[in-house]
Design a protein around this motif. Structure first.
Motif, PDB file in Angstrom:
ATOM      1  N   SER A   1       0.847  -1.180   0.000  1.00 48.19           N
ATOM      2  CA  SER A   1       0.000   0.000   0.000  1.00 48.19           C
ATOM      3  C   SER A   1       0.890   1.240   0.000  1.00 48.19           C
ATOM      4  CB  SER A   1      -0.897  -0.005   1.233  1.00 48.19           C
ATOM      5  OG  SER A   1      -1.631   1.194   1.321  1.00 48.19           O
ATOM      6  N   THR A   2       0.611   2.156  -0.904  1.00 52.48           N
ATOM      7  CA  THR A   2       1.392   3.384  -0.969  1.00 52.48           C
ATOM      8  C   THR A   2       0.471   4.581  -1.097  1.00 52.48           C
ATOM      9  OG1 THR A   2       3.177   4.536  -2.129  1.00 52.48           O
ATOM     10  CG2 THR A   2       1.663   3.258  -3.487  1.00 52.48           C
ATOM     11  N   ARG A   3       0.918   5.690  -0.581  1.00 55.98           N
ATOM     12  CA  ARG A   3       0.139   6.928  -0.652  1.00 55.98           C
ATOM     13  C   ARG A   3       1.056   8.016  -1.186  1.00 55.98           C
ATOM     14  NH1 ARG A   3      -4.290   8.865   2.326  1.00 55.98           N
ATOM     15  NH2 ARG A   3      -4.138   7.041   3.690  1.00 55.98           N
ATOM     16  N   ILE A   4       0.635   8.682  -2.257  1.00 50.67           N
ATOM     17  CA  ILE A   4       1.434   9.762  -2.833  1.00 50.67           C
ATOM     18  C   ILE A   4       0.840  11.090  -2.402  1.00 50.67           C
ATOM     19  CG2 ILE A   4       0.127   9.833  -4.997  1.00 50.67           C
ATOM     20  CD1 ILE A   4       2.879  10.419  -6.345  1.00 50.67           C
ATOM     21  N   ASP A   5       1.723  12.034  -2.080  1.00 48.23           N
ATOM     22  CA  ASP A   5       1.245  13.318  -1.567  1.00 48.23           C
ATOM     23  C   ASP A   5       0.437  14.075  -2.611  1.00 48.23           C
ATOM     24  OD1 ASP A   5       2.544  12.709   0.755  1.00 48.23           O
ATOM     25  OD2 ASP A   5       4.322  13.896   0.314  1.00 48.23           O
ATOM     26  N   ARG A   6       0.942  14.056  -3.856  1.00 53.55           N
ATOM     27  CA  ARG A   6       0.259  14.885  -4.860  1.00 53.55           C
ATOM     28  C   ARG A   6       0.701  14.500  -6.264  1.00 53.55           C
ATOM     29  NH1 ARG A   6       1.539  21.175  -4.551  1.00 53.55           N
ATOM     30  NH2 ARG A   6       1.309  21.746  -6.742  1.00 53.55           N
ATOM     31  N   VAL A   7      -0.255  14.557  -7.208  1.00 50.67           N
ATOM     32  CA  VAL A   7       0.044  14.367  -8.634  1.00 50.67           C
ATOM     33  C   VAL A   7      -0.564  15.542  -9.393  1.00 50.67           C
ATOM     34  CG1 VAL A   7      -0.191  12.883 -10.660  1.00 50.67           C
ATOM     35  CG2 VAL A   7       0.008  11.847  -8.374  1.00 50.67           C
ATOM     36  N   ASP A   8       0.258  16.251 -10.165  1.00 47.11           N
ATOM     37  CA  ASP A   8      -0.203  17.369 -10.996  1.00 47.11           C
ATOM     38  C   ASP A   8      -0.265  16.929 -12.449  1.00 47.11           C
ATOM     39  OD1 ASP A   8      -0.150  18.822  -8.694  1.00 47.11           O
ATOM     40  OD2 ASP A   8       1.530  20.114  -9.248  1.00 47.11           O
ATOM     41  N   ARG A   9      -1.282  17.439 -13.169  1.00 44.50           N
ATOM     42  CA  ARG A   9      -1.362  17.194 -14.614  1.00 44.50           C
ATOM     43  C   ARG A   9      -1.090  18.501 -15.345  1.00 44.50           C
ATOM     44  NH1 ARG A   9      -6.231  15.160 -15.053  1.00 44.50           N
ATOM     45  NH2 ARG A   9      -7.261  17.104 -15.695  1.00 44.50           N
ATOM     46  N   LEU A  10      -0.144  18.460 -16.270  1.00 47.54           N
ATOM     47  CA  LEU A  10       0.209  19.641 -17.048  1.00 47.54           C
ATOM     48  C   LEU A  10      -0.702  19.761 -18.267  1.00 47.54           C
ATOM     49  CD1 LEU A  10       4.115  19.415 -16.895  1.00 47.54           C
ATOM     50  CD2 LEU A  10       2.532  20.545 -15.306  1.00 47.54           C
ATOM     51  N   SER A  11      -0.564  20.858 -18.978  1.00 50.07           N
ATOM     52  CA  SER A  11      -1.439  21.123 -20.130  1.00 50.07           C
ATOM     53  C   SER A  11      -1.248  20.114 -21.255  1.00 50.07           C
ATOM     54  CB  SER A  11      -1.185  22.547 -20.657  1.00 50.07           C
ATOM     55  OG  SER A  11       0.194  22.726 -20.937  1.00 50.07           O
ATOM     56  N   ASP A  12      -0.083  19.443 -21.323  1.00 45.74           N
ATOM     57  CA  ASP A  12       0.145  18.428 -22.353  1.00 45.74           C
ATOM     58  C   ASP A  12      -0.216  17.028 -21.866  1.00 45.74           C
ATOM     59  OD1 ASP A  12       2.122  17.978 -20.535  1.00 45.74           O
ATOM     60  OD2 ASP A  12       3.799  18.091 -21.936  1.00 45.74           O
ATOM     61  N   ASN A  13      -0.934  16.968 -20.722  1.00 44.28           N
ATOM     62  CA  ASN A  13      -1.401  15.705 -20.120  1.00 44.28           C
ATOM     63  C   ASN A  13      -0.285  14.851 -19.513  1.00 44.28           C
ATOM     64  OD1 ASN A  13      -4.213  15.938 -20.341  1.00 44.28           O
ATOM     65  ND2 ASN A  13      -4.176  15.267 -22.482  1.00 44.28           N
ATOM     66  N   THR A  14       0.907  15.373 -19.403  1.00 44.86           N
ATOM     67  CA  THR A  14       1.954  14.658 -18.668  1.00 44.86           C
ATOM     68  C   THR A  14       1.784  14.933 -17.176  1.00 44.86           C
ATOM     69  OG1 THR A  14       3.475  16.506 -18.928  1.00 44.86           O
ATOM     70  CG2 THR A  14       3.583  14.743 -20.595  1.00 44.86           C
TER      71      THR A  14
END
Length: 823
Positions: free
Chosen positions: A690-703
């Motif tokens: 089990s893992t928890r990530i603090d944050r994921v951002d999506r950029l305008s190019d969907n990366t």
């Protein structure tokens, strides 16, 4: 009947024992006693026979109290009056020993000595006014009368002061003529560290005791006082003797420990200091104490309550705590409900003795607790000190609770406790002075490097150095110091058949030579340094293999399992499978882990409200400030008890931290929040973690950009290599199928707010440059292999004791379990 006087009780007992064994002794059929005891006895005899006027003799504690009261009048705000009073008392004894007049012009040399002279004159006036005398003045008083005493001999007394020399001449005291034993063997050996030297001495002592149990060995350690705890621990470990073996230890240590340092006495003072509001650490110690009634019956219950208590800091309201946990620890809580506050008035010393005894009894101290010989003797000394509280009536007819308990504490702190035993040990660990003129079969003398011999003698801090040098006081003249220690060293050589001298070969990278007194001795071929012992062909056995994970075993820790396996396989096995952990230390206010939790909660709350960069940039300064303040209030609600005294300070700190970090965020290219504190189950090798990530951002190019919040500096190097320090983001990246633009630490640290990590050549983040570019697909392939191998090793029970670096052990609390220092 002749009397023999010695410098200390140890030598007096040794002579008594030798006489009992029929050994060659000074010609005496009389008593044998320390010099201080002889002075007391002779003084009272002279008073009874009216050779000198009788005065009330102050003991050391009463004398110290008088010094404290004099100094307190001059320095009312001084925090540590006791330490200064001890220095003044020591200077007074020197002045008496050297028959120094308080009108000596040399006392005007320094401001400190001028001030001390004023105190000393006040002290003397108090003595004269009340017909008192302190122990430092006894010899001077005896010089006023004509002696009528039997023949007196002295053994082991060196470097007499001028006043003692005069007294000896008056009483015709002669040094004993003891038989000298020709030393048959003298050798020396160098060691790399003081720890190696001590361990070698302990090992030699153990084998000496095993092979020749009827012979005696003295181990002389010049800095015994400073290293006593370390020395006792080393010898107990080597001899495999615990605290329960105190009644028959195979070794003795001449220098005692402070009575107040014993666990049973510490518990007594915790009970005496208990107030309506009490620190959590105090209640924790009382829950863990074996000296509180019911300790055995409620051991597990008290341990659980102690663990829960460690989540609280600062003062706890005792009555409320007892009511809340009555069912958790009924015996303990019921006893402590008997607690009552000290009377808020001044009472006579005998009344405080009664109140103190009553409180200890009511709170279950030592009730139904079998006491070992050591603890029984300690409590006997404690009660003697408590009864001695009555002596303060001489100065203070009425005392406050603080004064009474503080005096008792000081008295116990200044009392050196040495448990007595009928068991005759043949290994004696001694300081230099204690070893003088004693007979042993073998003597081991430590600390004889040229740089450390002769040892330093500290001059009196309140007397001028010029005066001390001119009067040849201890520490005043280096030449006299060298001569004194030369005679002392020689006195340890003339009563043994074998002498071993050891020294350090280096210190702080500088090579050291042996002291001149042993430079010509041959090297001892029997003794082995740590390096020589390691070079032996010893049989070894690997015990790194633990059982594989069974189907029903569910290890805890999530991605922490991989982190622990990389740091040290044994750590992973102990913490994730054995669930080994040490209790949290008490900290005032928030712990670093709590601060991290609060920052995570604040940023999660903020981005759930704001969602993207555009909304952040559109917030006015006022609206942004209001939003931040509201979130801080919500985040700190669970911690208000811990932050009772500086809640507003913590709010200000968090506001500054969050505002500064968001300024960095505002400079980024457009992004949208994709995930916050998202939990995932990820299969890696034979494990599902089990893992928890603090944050994921999506950029305008969907990366995507993967972000891990950190409150300290971190390096992308911690993701690389076969043993990565921070496997969380690499593991999470393996789950994603979308292209990743960057994997970064968000370092929210007042020293440097920044992003730090790796990114593709198309991504831009504040603080990242071309040197941070990497081929993430290649890294992910490498991480797949690395993390799968760590997971497989853990699954298969690989539990090697193999810390990644030295700092791994420094941050670990499992040394008592893994015993790495024994390897």
């Amino acid at each position: 009947m002749n009397t023999v006087i010695t410098p200390n009780k140890r030598l007096a007992r040794a002579i008594e024992q030798q006489r009992a064994n029929g050994q060659n002794l000074p010609r005496t059929s009389g008593d044998i006693l320390p010099y201080s005891a002889w002075l007391n006895r002779t003084y009272f005899k002279a008073c009874r026979e009216k050779h000198i006027p009788a005065k009330t003799l102050l003991n050391a504690s009463q004398s110290l109290w008088l010094w404290q009261s004099i100094i307190r009048k001059h320095y009312k705000g001084l925090a540590n009056i006791n330490a200064l009073a001890q220095q003044a008392q020591a200077a007074w004894k020197l002045a008496q020993d050297w028959q120094l007049s308080l009108d000596d012009a040399r006392l005007n040399d320094t401001l400190d000595s001028l001030q001390w002279t004023h105190w000393a004159k006040t002290f003397k006036a108090k003595l004269d006014e009340n017909h008192w005398i302190d122990e430092a003045c006894l010899a001077s008083e005896l010089l006023k009368c004509t002696p009528q005493s039997p023949k007196i001999e002295a053994q082991g007394l060196f470097d007499l002061s001028p006043r003692d020399q005069a007294l000896w001449e008056q009483h015709n005291i002669q040094h004993c003529k003891t038989e000298k034993i020709p030393t048959e063997n003298r050798t020396q050996k160098a060691f790399k560290t003081s720890e190696d030297e001590l361990q070698a001495a302990a090992s030699f002592a153990y084998h000496f005791h095993q092979s020749t149990p009827k012979k005696t060995l003295a181990i002389i350690i010049p800095d015994l006082k400073q290293r006593r705890a370390e020395i006792e621990q080393c010898f107990r470990y080597t001899f495999n003797q615990t605290l329960e073996d105190n009644h028959r230890l195979d070794f003795t240590i001449s220098y005692g420990q402070s009575l107040s340092a014993l666990a049973i006495i510490e518990t007594a003072f915790l009970l005496l200091d208990l107030g309506e509001y009490t620190q959590a650490s105090t209640l924790s110690a009382l829950l863990r104490s074996p000296f509180i009634a019911g300790a055995k019956e409620e051991a597990s219950l008290r341990a659980k309550l102690d663990q829960a208590l460690r989540e609280q800091t600062f003062d706890i309201h005792l009555p409320s705590f007892l009511n809340a946990h009555q069912n958790d620890c009924p015996i303990w809580c019921e006893q402590f409900k008997q607690w009552t506050a000290w009377p808020d008035k001044r009472l006579a010393p005998e009344d405080w003795i009664r109140h103190i005894t009553q409180r200890l009894t009511q709170l279950g101290f030592c009730r139904d607790t079998p006491l070992s010989s050591l603890n029984y003797q300690a409590m006997t000394h404690f009660h003697e000190k408590l009864e001695a509280l009555q002596a303060l009536a001489l100065f203070k007819p009425k005392l406050s609770a603080y004064q009474a308990i503080n005096w008792l504490k000081q008295s116990c702190q200044q009392t050196l406790f040495q448990a007595e035993s009928h068991w005759q040990a043949n290994i004696h660990i001694l300081g230099l002075l204690e070893a003088a003129d004693q007979s042993f079969d073998t003597v081991w003398h430590m600390g004889l490097s040229e740089a450390h011999w002769p040892p330093e003698q500290h001059a009196a801090s309140l007397l001028p150095r010029r005066l001390q040098r001119e009067l040849a006081m201890p520490g005043g003249d280096p030449a006299l110091r060298a001569e004194f220690y030369s005679r002392l060293f020689e006195s340890t050589q003339v009563h043994c058949r074998e002498c071993i001298a050891t020294y350090l070969k280096e210190a702080d990278g500088v090579a050291l030579a042996p002291a001149s007194c042993i430079a010509q001795w041959p090297e001892d071929q029997r003794l082995q340094t740590k390096e020589e012992q390691t070079a032996l062909n010893l049989e070894t056995q690997n015990d790194w293999q633990a059982p594989r994970l069974s189907d029903d075993e569910k290890p805890r820790g999530g991605t922490q399992i991989l982190k622990r396996q990389a740091l040290c396989p044994f750590k992973a096995f102990a913490e994730s499978r054995l669930h080994a952990q040490s209790p949290e230390d008490f900290e005032h206010g928030l712990t670093p882990a709590m601060r991290g939790q609060i920052i995570h909660a604040l940023l999660e709350d903020f981005w759930r409200n704001v969602q993207n960069l555009e909304n952040l940039q559109n917030l006015s300064e006022k609206n942004l400030s209001n939003l931040i303040n509201d979130m801080i209030d919500n985040a700190l609600t669970p911690f208000k008890t811990k932050l009772r005294y500086y809640l507003n300070t913590e709010k200000t700190r968090l506001n500054t931290t969050l505002t500064s970090w968001l300024r960095i965020e505002k400079t980024r290219e457009p992004f949208q929040i994709k995930a916050l504190e998202q939990q995932q189950n990820i299969a890696i090798g034979p494990l599902t973690l089990s893992t928890r990530i603090d944050r994921v951002d999506r950029l305008s190019d969907n990366t995507l950009i993967l972000i891990d919040y950190k409150s300290s500096a971190n390096s992308p190097q911690s993701w690389l290599g076969p043993r990565p320090d921070e496997p969380q983001l690499p593991l999470y990246s393996l789950k994603l199928t979308q292209p990743i633009a960057a994997i970064v630490f968000a370092e929210i640290n007042p020293k440097a707010y920044r992003f730090n990590g790796i990114c593709t050549d198309t991504a831009t983040l504040p603080g990242l440059s071309k040197r941070h570019h990497a081929e993430l697909d290649e890294l992910k392939a490498e991480w797949q292999i690395t993390l799968a191998q760590l997971a497989t090793d853990f699954f298969n029970g690989v539990a090697t004791l193999d810390p990644k670096t030295q700092s791994t052990c420094q941050r670990c609390s499992l040394q008592a379990l893994c015993r790495i220092n024994d390897h």
